[in-house]
Write a protein that holds these residues in place. Sequence first.
Motif, PDB file in Angstrom:
ATOM      1  N   ASN A 100       0.831  -1.211   0.000  1.00 21.98           N
ATOM      2  CA  ASN A 100       0.000   0.000   0.000  1.00 21.98           C
ATOM      3  C   ASN A 100       0.865   1.261   0.000  1.00 21.98           C
ATOM      4  N   THR A 101       1.764   1.356  -0.963  1.00 22.04           N
ATOM      5  CA  THR A 101       2.773   2.421  -0.951  1.00 22.04           C
ATOM      6  C   THR A 101       2.461   3.590  -1.877  1.00 22.04           C
ATOM      7  N   ARG A 102       1.399   3.505  -2.678  1.00 22.51           N
ATOM      8  CA  ARG A 102       1.174   4.554  -3.682  1.00 22.51           C
ATOM      9  C   ARG A 102       0.016   5.479  -3.329  1.00 22.51           C
ATOM     10  N   PHE A 103      -0.362   5.502  -2.078  1.00 25.47           N
ATOM     11  CA  PHE A 103      -1.305   6.488  -1.569  1.00 25.47           C
ATOM     12  C   PHE A 103      -0.973   6.749  -0.117  1.00 25.47           C
ATOM     13  N   LEU A 104      -1.642   7.720   0.484  1.00 27.98           N
ATOM     14  CA  LEU A 104      -1.363   8.121   1.855  1.00 27.98           C
ATOM     15  C   LEU A 104      -2.581   7.877   2.731  1.00 27.98           C
ATOM     16  N   VAL A 105      -2.331   7.452   3.967  1.00 27.08           N
ATOM     17  CA  VAL A 105      -3.353   7.404   5.009  1.00 27.08           C
ATOM     18  C   VAL A 105      -2.884   8.322   6.130  1.00 27.08           C
ATOM     19  N   MET A 106      -3.766   9.230   6.564  1.00 33.31           N
ATOM     20  CA  MET A 106      -3.399  10.193   7.596  1.00 33.31           C
ATOM     21  C   MET A 106      -4.431  10.165   8.718  1.00 33.31           C
ATOM     22  N   ASN A 108      -5.887  12.836  11.325  1.00 32.70           N
ATOM     23  CA  ASN A 108      -5.921  14.270  11.616  1.00 32.70           C
ATOM     24  C   ASN A 108      -4.777  15.008  10.918  1.00 32.70           C
ATOM     25  N   GLY A 109      -4.502  14.613   9.685  1.00 32.00           N
ATOM     26  CA  GLY A 109      -3.451  15.257   8.905  1.00 32.00           C
ATOM     27  C   GLY A 109      -2.058  14.734   9.162  1.00 32.00           C
ATOM     28  N   HIS A 110      -1.904  13.758  10.065  1.00 32.04           N
ATOM     29  CA  HIS A 110      -0.586  13.192  10.372  1.00 32.04           C
ATOM     30  C   HIS A 110      -0.390  11.917   9.559  1.00 32.04           C
ATOM     31  N   PRO A 111       0.607  11.845   8.657  1.00 29.68           N
ATOM     32  CA  PRO A 111       0.798  10.648   7.834  1.00 29.68           C
ATOM     33  C   PRO A 111       1.144   9.426   8.689  1.00 29.68           C
ATOM     34  N   LEU A 112       0.536   8.278   8.356  1.00 33.75           N
ATOM     35  CA  LEU A 112       0.806   7.033   9.065  1.00 33.75           C
ATOM     36  C   LEU A 112       1.826   6.160   8.345  1.00 33.75           C
ATOM     37  N   THR A 113       2.419   6.667   7.267  1.00 36.10           N
ATOM     38  CA  THR A 113       3.432   5.929   6.531  1.00 36.10           C
ATOM     39  C   THR A 113       4.602   5.572   7.446  1.00 36.10           C
ATOM     40  N   ASP A 114       4.973   4.282   7.494  1.00 32.11           N
ATOM     41  CA  ASP A 114       6.110   3.901   8.337  1.00 32.11           C
ATOM     42  C   ASP A 114       7.418   4.086   7.570  1.00 32.11           C
ATOM     43  N   ASN A 115       8.553   4.041   8.282  1.00 25.20           N
ATOM     44  CA  ASN A 115       9.846   4.320   7.649  1.00 25.20           C
ATOM     45  C   ASN A 115      10.616   3.051   7.267  1.00 25.20           C
ATOM     46  N   ILE A 116       9.971   1.873   7.335  1.00 27.16           N
ATOM     47  CA  ILE A 116      10.617   0.634   6.907  1.00 27.16           C
ATOM     48  C   ILE A 116      10.048   0.189   5.562  1.00 27.16           C
ATOM     49  N   TYR A 117       8.743  -0.052   5.511  1.00 24.82           N
ATOM     50  CA  TYR A 117       8.092  -0.511   4.286  1.00 24.82           C
ATOM     51  C   TYR A 117       7.460   0.629   3.482  1.00 24.82           C
ATOM     52  N   ASN A 120       1.177   2.126   3.980  1.00 26.84           N
ATOM     53  CA  ASN A 120       0.000   2.804   4.499  1.00 26.84           C
ATOM     54  C   ASN A 120      -1.113   1.785   4.732  1.00 26.84           C
ATOM     55  N   GLY A 121      -0.719   0.566   5.038  1.00 24.83           N
ATOM     56  CA  GLY A 121      -1.656  -0.548   5.092  1.00 24.83           C
ATOM     57  C   GLY A 121      -2.231  -0.824   6.448  1.00 24.83           C
ATOM     58  N   PHE A 122      -2.803   0.160   7.103  1.00 28.68           N
ATOM     59  CA  PHE A 122      -3.410  -0.036   8.422  1.00 28.68           C
ATOM     60  C   PHE A 122      -4.925   0.067   8.254  1.00 28.68           C
ATOM     61  N   PHE A 123      -5.578  -1.071   8.027  1.00 26.91           N
ATOM     62  CA  PHE A 123      -6.989  -1.035   7.662  1.00 26.91           C
ATOM     63  C   PHE A 123      -7.861  -1.959   8.506  1.00 26.91           C
ATOM     64  N   GLY A 124      -7.287  -2.947   9.148  1.00 26.70           N
ATOM     65  CA  GLY A 124      -8.044  -3.828  10.017  1.00 26.70           C
ATOM     66  C   GLY A 124      -7.868  -3.397  11.464  1.00 26.70           C
ATOM     67  N   GLN A 125      -7.706  -4.371  12.357  1.00 26.53           N
ATOM     68  CA  GLN A 125      -7.446  -4.024  13.750  1.00 26.53           C
ATOM     69  C   GLN A 125      -6.026  -3.507  13.950  1.00 26.53           C
ATOM     70  N   ASP A 126      -5.179  -3.560  12.904  1.00 26.41           N
ATOM     71  CA  ASP A 126      -3.868  -2.927  12.998  1.00 26.41           C
ATOM     72  C   ASP A 126      -3.972  -1.412  12.854  1.00 26.41           C
ATOM     73  N   PHE A 127      -5.134  -0.897  12.439  1.00 26.82           N
ATOM     74  CA  PHE A 127      -5.389   0.541  12.518  1.00 26.82           C
ATOM     75  C   PHE A 127      -5.818   0.828  13.955  1.00 26.82           C
TER      76      PHE A 127
END
Length: 636
Positions: A100-106, A108-117, A120-127
């Motif tokens: 999930n690298t070609r879009f952004l999930v934020m 309150n305006g804070h990006p959730l992109t991690d610095n390893i992979y 932006n793949g936080f969509f289940g209970q990992d969100f």
Amino acid sequence: MPNQAFILAVLVCAGTAAAQSGDEKALFDDLPTVEAVSLHAQTLAEAPANVTVITAADIRKYGYRTLAEALASVAGFYVTYDHQYHYVGVSGISLPGDFNTRFLVMLNGHPLTDNIYNSNGFFGQDFGLDMDLVERIEIVRGPTSALYGSNGILANINVVTRSPVDAERLHVSAETDTAGERKLSLSSGVYLGHGANLLVSGSIFNNTGTGIADGERGYHTFAQLIWHDWSFTAYFNARDKQAPLGVGSSLIYDSGQYAVDSRNFASAVYRHAAGPGEFRWQMSYDQYRYHDRFDYPEAVGGIESEHDINRGDWVDSQLTYDVPLDGVGPLTVGVSGSWDLRAEQYNLVNGVRLNYTDRPQRGVALFAQQEWKISPKWQLYGGLRLDDTRYYGRALSPRAALVYQQSARTVYKVVYGRPFRNPSAFEQFYNDGGLSYVPAPSLRPETAQTLEASMERRLAGNWTVIVRGYRYTIERVIDAVTLASGAQQYQNTGSDATEGAEFTLGGKLWGRVEASGSSSFGHATGGLPVETLANSPAVLSKARVGVPLGNREGRWFLAGSMQYLSARYTWTGSRLGGATIADLTLTAKISRRFDLQAGVRNALNKRYEDPIYLDVDRIGGQGREAYLRLVCLAWE
């Protein structure tokens, strides 16, 4: 193609029925504003992009329990699940093996992109945010790199939480389902005096799971303090998920194999009027943790236990200034910086640490966006961002949008952008000794040329029709290539292209029955020789109906939805048949303090398969699942 034909017929008939009414309301006057498009509040008509908003009322009435369920209802979006993570497809692109690298999930305006992979793949209970806390979800289609930098190619998803000022004193919810889920959530909003309001929330979940590795357990915590011009946020969560592969990479349950992930941050935001404009400063500390275990048979017998361990820590800061220029329009200028403190990746093989790497990234960016009010009906938006990073040099991201509001009910938009995506630390530096991956050559950033146009029109009778067309071309696509040794290596491989059209119609029948539908038609290609991309449906159709029951408005609400995905290909070239999934949800307001909700997902228990990227190329989708949820406003 009966499913999409049926939904298109529903759209046409509903639009005809709606046109018979004489309501002349202005375009989108009853919907919330959005902030993610231009870093300040705008109406949907003004925003220089095609935007969908999912409100808190939508989440409650249609029973969206996770971010994945909410996004699956959006035109042109689809969700793939490999029983470990959810992957969201946008405009026909959701490559198996991509994180999930070609879009952004934020948040309150804070990006959730991690610095390893760069995921932006936080969509289940990992969100780590419970859906009860969501005020709205802003889905911005199209490029956003001109404001947000790397990864903003296809879309931007901004989750906005409820304000501590509006939170109940004590909100409790409990839910269970036939797949073994058990979840308890509590939240509280408190006025602390002296202008300070605090919202705190926490939940725990323990899902035993059924079938292939659906078990998971963990916790979510969230806190926000608003005090005068300051806003402080803390977001901490963790999840322990059963992995879908057993010994020998067969699809069996094995409780000894798992993946543990955690995504945390703490941030402070300061807003203050300065001269004719507003000054905004943000500072944050972010953290990502991942640890898994997989067992494999050894050549001489026995079992080899392998662990992947990733640890990321980084700090970000951003300073922006919004100012209205007389006779021109609003101007936004800003500077941002990011500094990795740690980007560790290594393996543990039978307890021995191997293949250690820690290559922290650093970067700085300057950006600006100007809005020109050419005339009462025409607006032009121009944005430009310059990023400079330690490993990948400079990237210039322009974006331009032209908005023509023909009338109070009709608006046309054309958007062009040249977004980019830097390689992730995993793609560039990961190495497991050549068993599965070998070190990548020096990778270059992906760049894209994007063009889309849309027409949004409010019909009589409070109905809205949206038509959107798009074409994206992504150059220097970063993909895993299988070498002669059988190991994989990330390389810049070529280009991918996607083009298509979407049609959406939504409104109310007879003043009380909510109805909406959409159909998306597209074609995504890539590779050498050029072929249809894996996990890219040519047709994606959806319909949704919500009916209030009884004499008292809002006491009972029955909702039903249907989604059709056409056939998709796997990464091995196999063709998987299409799928039609139907959901039902009933919400009852038992009393002033209690809500009860019951729902069935995949109500027809349709069998289908999703393309995935493991040692196998497909996995069975989730079958019928019923759930029950009780919400209590214990203290208002």
